[in-house]
Design a protein around this motif. Structure first.
Motif, PDB file in Angstrom:
ATOM      1  N   TRP A  68       0.719  -1.107  -0.037  1.00  0.00           N
ATOM      2  CA  TRP A  68      -0.008   0.035  -0.114  1.00  0.00           C
ATOM      3  C   TRP A  68       0.902   1.247  -0.050  1.00  0.00           C
ATOM      4  O   TRP A  68       1.993   1.304   0.624  1.00  0.00           O
ATOM      5  CB  TRP A  68      -0.970  -0.019   1.250  1.00  0.00           C
ATOM      6  N   SER A  79       0.509  -4.866   3.416  1.00  0.00           N
ATOM      7  CA  SER A  79      -0.986  -4.935   3.748  1.00  0.00           C
ATOM      8  C   SER A  79      -1.118  -5.738   5.266  1.00  0.00           C
ATOM      9  O   SER A  79      -0.168  -6.346   5.715  1.00  0.00           O
ATOM     10  CB  SER A  79      -1.643  -5.632   2.903  1.00  0.00           C
ATOM     11  N   ALA A  98      -4.544   5.570   2.431  1.00  0.00           N
ATOM     12  CA  ALA A  98      -3.430   4.459   1.758  1.00  0.00           C
ATOM     13  C   ALA A  98      -4.208   4.183   0.561  1.00  0.00           C
ATOM     14  O   ALA A  98      -5.478   3.913   0.486  1.00  0.00           O
ATOM     15  CB  ALA A  98      -3.153   3.446   2.771  1.00  0.00           C
ATOM     16  N   SER A 100      -4.064   0.925  -2.230  1.00  0.00           N
ATOM     17  CA  SER A 100      -3.534  -0.485  -2.572  1.00  0.00           C
ATOM     18  C   SER A 100      -2.891  -0.661  -4.057  1.00  0.00           C
ATOM     19  O   SER A 100      -3.684  -0.468  -4.917  1.00  0.00           O
ATOM     20  CB  SER A 100      -4.574  -1.356  -2.255  1.00  0.00           C
TER      21      SER A 100
END
Length: 157
Positions: A68, A79, A98, A100
């Motif tokens: 992330w 993660s 954040a 991904s």
């Protein structure tokens, strides 16, 4: 809680009681609707056009996947399904936003929700840049429908 319904026939039916408090919005279908409002966007980095590439490993453990991008300081961390370094980063710094690199979703830790980066203008630069870095072309943004108000509904606008 599962119960087996016994009958005289050779087939049996499994009855399952579902705890409705366990189900989240859309989770029963695997789909969760992203929010279109978040009170934490002021914490975004001022430059989200210049970001690390999606293949950047976690800064803490060098894990290459499920990473992330912190949208506040631009650190890349893994993660909660790897070593939880992005979650720890949020807990230590209160950097709550954040993106991904796996699916380009945006998460707000403070809201505990996904955010719609295509609708929320402050998130679009990071989303678009990450998309271009990952796929080599601009994302196909969906059209945003204007909100119908009582005033323009009565005039037909």
């Amino acid at each position: 809680m599962a119960q087996q319904n016994s009958s005289s026939s050779s087939s049996s039916v499994m009855m399952v009681e579902i705890d409705e408090d366990f189900l989240l919005d859309g989770s029963e279908s695997g789909w969760v609707e992203a929010r279109t409002h978040c009170d934490h966007l002021a914490s975004l980095s001022s430059d989200l056009v210049h970001i690390p590439t999606p293949d950047t490993p976690c800064r803490s453990c060098q894990h290459p996947n499920e990473n992330w991008l912190c949208l506040c300081c631009k650190d890349v961390l893994c993660s909660r399904f790897v070593n939880k370094h992005m979650l720890e980063h949020y807990q230590q710094t209160n950097h709550n936003l954040a993106l991904s690199y796996s699916d380009l979703s945006v998460w707000c830790f403070s809201c505990d929700a996904y955010l719609d980066a295509q609708v929320m203008q402050p998130l679009r630069a990071a989303y678009e840049t990450a998309y271009i870095l990952k796929f080599g072309s601009a994302p196909p943004f969906r059209a945003i429908e204007p909100v119908q108000t009582e005033a323009n509904a009565s005039t037909g606008d």
